[in-house]
Design an enzyme around this catalytic site. Structure first.
Site, PDB file in Angstrom:
ATOM      1  N   GLY A  75      -9.364  -3.514   5.504  1.00 21.36           N
ATOM      2  CA  GLY A  75      -9.382  -4.792   6.198  1.00 21.36           C
ATOM      3  C   GLY A  75      -8.135  -5.599   5.847  1.00 21.36           C
ATOM      4  O   GLY A  75      -7.058  -5.311   6.341  1.00 21.36           O
ATOM      5  N   SER A 130      -6.219   1.899   3.090  1.00 19.06           N
ATOM      6  CA  SER A 130      -5.542   0.770   3.719  1.00 19.06           C
ATOM      7  C   SER A 130      -5.521  -0.436   2.769  1.00 19.06           C
ATOM      8  O   SER A 130      -5.035  -0.309   1.645  1.00 19.06           O
ATOM      9  CB  SER A 130      -6.213   0.460   5.055  1.00 19.06           C
ATOM     10  OG  SER A 130      -5.440  -0.414   5.831  1.00 19.06           O
ATOM     11  N   TRP A 131      -6.052  -1.586   3.167  1.00 14.17           N
ATOM     12  CA  TRP A 131      -6.100  -2.724   2.257  1.00 14.17           C
ATOM     13  C   TRP A 131      -6.766  -2.350   0.936  1.00 14.17           C
ATOM     14  O   TRP A 131      -6.383  -2.841  -0.127  1.00 14.17           O
ATOM     15  CB  TRP A 131      -6.855  -3.890   2.886  1.00 14.17           C
ATOM     16  CG  TRP A 131      -7.433  -4.826   1.874  1.00 14.17           C
ATOM     17  CD1 TRP A 131      -8.745  -4.953   1.517  1.00 14.17           C
ATOM     18  CD2 TRP A 131      -6.707  -5.733   1.026  1.00 14.17           C
ATOM     19  NE1 TRP A 131      -8.896  -5.872   0.509  1.00 14.17           N
ATOM     20  CE2 TRP A 131      -7.653  -6.374   0.199  1.00 14.17           C
ATOM     21  CE3 TRP A 131      -5.363  -6.063   0.892  1.00 14.17           C
ATOM     22  CZ2 TRP A 131      -7.286  -7.328  -0.764  1.00 14.17           C
ATOM     23  CZ3 TRP A 131      -4.989  -7.010  -0.060  1.00 14.17           C
ATOM     24  CH2 TRP A 131      -5.958  -7.636  -0.873  1.00 14.17           C
ATOM     25  N   ASP A 178       1.534   7.374  10.791  1.00 14.94           N
ATOM     26  CA  ASP A 178       1.024   6.024  10.538  1.00 14.94           C
ATOM     27  C   ASP A 178       2.156   5.029  10.722  1.00 14.94           C
ATOM     28  O   ASP A 178       2.793   4.595   9.764  1.00 14.94           O
ATOM     29  CB  ASP A 178       0.441   5.933   9.129  1.00 14.94           C
ATOM     30  CG  ASP A 178      -0.253   4.611   8.868  1.00 14.94           C
ATOM     31  OD1 ASP A 178      -0.198   3.719   9.752  1.00 14.94           O
ATOM     32  OD2 ASP A 178      -0.861   4.464   7.792  1.00 14.94           O
ATOM     33  N   HIS A 232      -3.256   6.383  10.748  1.00  6.95           N
ATOM     34  CA  HIS A 232      -3.710   5.469   9.696  1.00  6.95           C
ATOM     35  C   HIS A 232      -5.086   5.914   9.207  1.00  6.95           C
ATOM     36  O   HIS A 232      -6.114   5.321   9.515  1.00  6.95           O
ATOM     37  CB  HIS A 232      -3.755   4.047  10.242  1.00  6.95           C
ATOM     38  CG  HIS A 232      -3.891   2.995   9.190  1.00  6.95           C
ATOM     39  ND1 HIS A 232      -2.901   2.730   8.267  1.00  6.95           N
ATOM     40  CD2 HIS A 232      -4.898   2.133   8.901  1.00  6.95           C
ATOM     41  CE1 HIS A 232      -3.292   1.750   7.468  1.00  6.95           C
ATOM     42  NE2 HIS A 232      -4.503   1.370   7.824  1.00  6.95           N
TER      43      HIS A 232
END
Length: 309
Positions: free
Chosen positions: A39, A111-112, A264, A291
């Site tokens: 996120g 990711s985050w 990505d 991603h």
């Protein structure tokens, strides 16, 4: 309460009025593996439990501040945004570890979640047995600039619509304008901004071979939480993202696997490469993927099997 013999769920009260939903599945005496969702604001999902051996390992996850099943949601209490920071979340992780009686654990994320995992590991290296990360990012200022400004060179039509969906003050960055509107504007302006942000999110991850539109960007409650938290963190470079690369020496001796897709474009592989170069003993795995995706998930499963033994 317990939903099945191997699954424990609960809520943990932390500072600033937040209550975090968490899950622990598998062998309570086994090697613990923490999963940090992306996120910011996506909330955790059950898929991480499939990457462990429930007879030998314990999978732990939680919904980060302001999202998922944690309460209050950021859209319910925007006044709590000032306390929703990476250092605060690092301490949330430590509070959860102590609450569950875990001495050390492997930390994983996507990711985050990789930014948060690296920040946590650098703050508490003695509590980390290893790291397994995919779709790697540090949420640094250059990374945020790339994903919100420079990538308009790749998707010019879509970026023009994205940048024009919010009013900007002279010299104001796109990400800062979105963060301001999603926090302080009237409901109609917030809705338009969240929808436009979601359309851009779908665009900049669209070059992966398995890409499909993300349904979360078409569900207003989830979409609004995601857009608010992402812009809040990105406009502030992840509350410390610029320092992560320079602190990789703190992870010396900790095994880690960095998994990244060559397609990505929203997060080019240079970030994973730079972290790998600064982290002796780490492994870099580059895949023909965007991603994240099934190849990255499978690679993470192999890393967990090797490190959390």
């Amino acid at each position: 309460m317990s939903l099945e013999p191997s699954l424990r769920t609960g809520r943990l009260r932390v500072e600033d009025g937040n209550e975090l939903y968490y899950e622990a599945a598998g062998n309570p005496e086994g090697a613990a593996v923490l999963w940090l969702h992306g996120g910011p604001g996506s909330g955790s999902m059950a898929g991480h439990r499939r990457r462990i051996d429930p007879a030998r390992q314990l999978a732990v996850t939680f919904d980060q501040r302001g999202c998922g099943r944690s309460r209050p949601l950021v859209t319910e209490r925007p006044d709590l945004l000032d306390t929703n920071t990476t250092p605060a979340q690092v301490e949330d992780i430590e509070e959860l570890r102590r609450h569950l009686g875990i001495e050390r654990w492997m930390v994983t994320g996507a990711s985050w979640g990789t930014t948060l995992a690296l920040a946590y590991a650098q703050a508490h290296p003695d509590r980390v047995t290893g790291l397994g990360l995919f779709a790697v990012t540090t949420t640094s200022t250059p990374e945020v600039e790339w994903i919100t400004e420079s990538m308009g060179r790749v998707f010019p039509e879509e970026w023009e619509a994205f940048a024009g969906a919010v009013e900007r003050a002279p010299g104001e960055r796109v990400v800062d304008a979105y963060a301001r509107v999603l926090r302080d504007a009237d409901p109609d302006a917030k809705e338009r901004a969240a929808a436009a942000w979601g359309r851009w999110e779908d665009v900049h991850v669209s070059l992966g071979p398995d890409w499909a539109p993300d349904p979360r960007w078409h569900s207003p409650p989830t979409r609004d939480v995601l857009a608010t938290l992402i812009t809040h963190y990105w406009s502030r470079s992840g509350f410390g993202g610029d320092e992560i690369l320079g602190r990789m020496d703190r992870l010396a001796g900790i095994p880690g696997v960095l998994i990244h897709g060559r397609r990505d474009i929203s997060g080019p592989a240079i970030t994973a490469w730079q972290l790998h170069r600064a982290w002796p003993g780490s492994e870099l795995v580059l895949l023909d993927e965007g991603h994240g995706g099934p190849l990255s998930s499978a690679a993470l499963g192999r890393a967990i099997a090797e490190i959390a033994s």
